[in-house]
Design a protein around this motif. Structure first.
Motif, PDB file in Angstrom:
ATOM      1  N   ALA A 323       7.212  13.932 -11.228  1.00  0.00           N
ATOM      2  CA  ALA A 323       8.224  14.612  -9.834  1.00  0.00           C
ATOM      3  C   ALA A 323       8.665  15.850 -10.459  1.00  0.00           C
ATOM      4  O   ALA A 323       8.259  16.746  -9.250  1.00  0.00           O
ATOM      5  CB  ALA A 323       8.900  13.801 -10.248  1.00  0.00           C
ATOM      6  N   GLY A 326       5.241  17.414  -9.039  1.00  0.00           N
ATOM      7  CA  GLY A 326       4.982  17.822  -8.266  1.00  0.00           C
ATOM      8  C   GLY A 326       5.810  19.054  -7.788  1.00  0.00           C
ATOM      9  O   GLY A 326       5.948  19.698  -6.305  1.00  0.00           O
ATOM     10  N   VAL A 373       8.040   8.083  -6.382  1.00  0.00           N
ATOM     11  CA  VAL A 373       6.460   8.977  -6.713  1.00  0.00           C
ATOM     12  C   VAL A 373       5.336   8.291  -6.603  1.00  0.00           C
ATOM     13  O   VAL A 373       4.180   9.199  -6.061  1.00  0.00           O
ATOM     14  CB  VAL A 373       6.769   8.926  -8.700  1.00  0.00           C
ATOM     15  CG1 VAL A 373       5.377   9.841  -8.912  1.00  0.00           C
ATOM     16  CG2 VAL A 373       8.420  10.154  -8.649  1.00  0.00           C
ATOM     17  N   SER A 375       5.659   7.145  -3.887  1.00  0.00           N
ATOM     18  CA  SER A 375       5.308   7.121  -2.351  1.00  0.00           C
ATOM     19  C   SER A 375       5.072   8.275  -2.147  1.00  0.00           C
ATOM     20  O   SER A 375       3.608   8.726  -1.246  1.00  0.00           O
ATOM     21  CB  SER A 375       6.177   6.908  -1.313  1.00  0.00           C
ATOM     22  OG  SER A 375       7.129   5.422  -1.381  1.00  0.00           O
ATOM     23  N   ARG A 376       4.979   9.606  -2.563  1.00  0.00           N
ATOM     24  CA  ARG A 376       4.356  10.929  -2.489  1.00  0.00           C
ATOM     25  C   ARG A 376       3.347  10.508  -2.976  1.00  0.00           C
ATOM     26  O   ARG A 376       2.320  11.650  -2.800  1.00  0.00           O
ATOM     27  CB  ARG A 376       5.324  11.870  -3.629  1.00  0.00           C
ATOM     28  CG  ARG A 376       4.764  13.124  -3.773  1.00  0.00           C
ATOM     29  CD  ARG A 376       5.272  14.027  -3.086  1.00  0.00           C
ATOM     30  NE  ARG A 376       4.646  15.619  -4.148  1.00  0.00           N
ATOM     31  CZ  ARG A 376       4.922  16.518  -4.142  1.00  0.00           C
ATOM     32  NH1 ARG A 376       5.964  16.545  -4.566  1.00  0.00           N
ATOM     33  NH2 ARG A 376       4.343  17.600  -4.256  1.00  0.00           N
ATOM     34  N   ASP A 380       0.431  12.147  -0.585  1.00  0.00           N
ATOM     35  CA  ASP A 380      -0.285  14.090  -1.082  1.00  0.00           C
ATOM     36  C   ASP A 380      -1.579  13.452  -0.430  1.00  0.00           C
ATOM     37  O   ASP A 380      -2.495  14.189  -0.233  1.00  0.00           O
ATOM     38  CB  ASP A 380       0.323  14.523  -2.006  1.00  0.00           C
ATOM     39  CG  ASP A 380       1.187  14.947  -2.501  1.00  0.00           C
ATOM     40  OD1 ASP A 380       1.718  14.477  -1.560  1.00  0.00           O
ATOM     41  OD2 ASP A 380       1.680  15.402  -2.929  1.00  0.00           O
TER      42      ASP A 380
END
Ligand code: DGY
Length: 424
Positions: A323, A326, A373, A375-376, A380
């Protein structure tokens, strides 16, 4: 949109399919690569299960007698790649390289089996592959962990798949370049040299190949003879996940000896992994086995460890580290921390995002319940495709496409992300 992406991805897989194996991309990589093929099979299975099994079977048809599964199988002559079969000189009827690559086959086969629509076919083909995969794993622990630590070392950066990672820099300094034959690289004719490893790195890659060749590719000797021995948490995580996955699969298929041995390998390795944990970095680190010291390098190898069944608490911290990354880049997961001096957004494994690693990290995090995270990472990954197409890798900063284009495993991962998402 989704269907168009799926169709495009399937078209790339078909375009790179040479019948019984798939090239990573035409031009830059004209042969069969080990971990590319195993991850590619996951994508192929969505439209042709039989073809997916064949991909892995073809690879294992070139397994060495000692158990090693080589990183490249040179199925046919192609002068567009260096180093070719004459440099490796492994003396095999169908030439192969003499080193290995991350052991994703066990994971891939377990996943193909779990998802198979044709269960009879899957049972037959998985049952035949299992002893071969187990033999490869045994080879790893015998030849790349000769002193029985539970974790294996790579003896060449190419084995990790993360060829020019910052992780290897210090250990690589100890690899000499005296006596390296003159050579002409071909990779820089297919891809932007600024996206590829440097000439100084290539000289050391070739030094190691010449050294091992001089030892007759005798895997009982290579580990101790190599000036480069690094224990990579990402590489080990893949192997330990594969051990754990084939232990379950072997139980289901009644191959109990393999089940017991593989579970013991996984348990021992997972215990040993804890010695690589770094609380200050919030991730695992590499171990330079020759120096007996951890490498203080915040790279993706220590985050990829989440792919293995490590303790949930470790996954929680890795998710927090991710994260934080990110917040620094537009696209997760950079292969090196952007705050580090060595970070290079475009150069192969020194910064760029790779969808296959994203896939494995997201899979591990999902399994550990770290879904935000994960899912991110998936979002991405798909964002990169929409912005820049099916490239080999991408800048985490702005999504610039890097390396080769129309890339097989990138396409396979897109099919996976769109069809299943990361799975538990
Ligand atoms: C290459 O040639 O770039 C590969 O990564 C080594 O197998």
């Amino acid at each position: 949109m989704t269907q168009a992406l799926l169709d495009h991805a399937a078209e790339i897989l078909r375009e790179n399919d040479l019948g019984a194996y798939t090239v990573p991309t035409h031009g830059l990589y004209p042969f069969q690569w080990n971990w590319d093929s195993c991850l590619t099979a996951l994508g192929q299975a969505h439209f042709d299960e039989s073809r997916a099994w064949t991909e892995i079977e073809t690879l294992f048809a070139h397994q060495w007698d000692d158990g090693m599964v080589p990183h490249i199988v040179f199925h046919k002559q192609d002068d567009g790649y260096f180093p070719g079969p004459d440099v490796w000189a492994t003396g095999r009827a169908v030439p192969t390289s003499g080193i290995t690559q991350p052991a994703v086959a066990g994971f891939a086969v377990a996943r193909l089996y779990a998802r198979a629509k044709d269960k009879n076919m899957a049972r037959a083909r998985a049952s035949a592959l299992l002893p071969k995969i187990a033999k490869w794993h045994d080879w790893f622990f015998r030849c790349r962990d000769p002193h029985g630590s539970g974790l294996v070392a790579i003896i060449h950066p190419w084995e990790s798949g993360r060829d020019n990672s910052v992780d290897w820099d210090a250990a690589f300094e100890r690899v000499p370049t005296e006596g390296v034959m003159p050579f002409t690289r071909r990779d820089t004719q297919h891809a932007n040299p600024a996206h590829r490893p440097t000439q100084a790195q290539y000289e050391r890659y070739i030094y190691l190949v010449q050294l091992f060749r001089g030892l007759g590719w005798d895997n009982e000797r290579l580990h101790d003879a190599s000036p480069f021995q690094v224990v990579d948490p990402g590489f080990n995580a893949i192997l330990l996940r594969a051990c754990s996955d084939i232990a379950s699969l072997a139980t289901e298929l009644g191959q109990t000896e393999i089940a017991t041995r593989s579970q013991a390998q996984a348990n021992k390795g997972l215990g040993a992994m804890e010695s690589l944990w770094s609380a200050p970095h919030g991730q695992y680190l590499c171990l330079d086995r020759q120096l007996g010291r951890l490498v203080q390098s915040p790279s993706i190898g220590g985050l990829l460890a989440a792919f293995a069944p490590i303790p949930a608490e470790r996954c929680r911290v890795i998710a927090a580290t991710l994260a934080g990354l990110g917040d620094k880049v537009r696209y997760l997961v950079p292969s090196h921390d952007p705050d580090a001096a060595e970070f290079d957004a475009l150069r192969y494994w020194r910064g760029p995002v790779w969808l296959i690693v994203n896939y494995m990290i997201a899979d591990g995090l999902t399994r550990a319940g770290e879904t935000a995270v994960a899912s991110r990472i998936v979002a991405d990954s798909l964002g990169l495709i929409l912005r820049s197409g099916f490239a080999e890798y991408y800048s985490p900063v702005d999504g610039t496409a890097c390396g080769g284009g129309r890339f097989t495993w990138t396409a396979a991962m897109v099919i996976e992300f769109l069809t299943n998402g990361p799975q538990t």
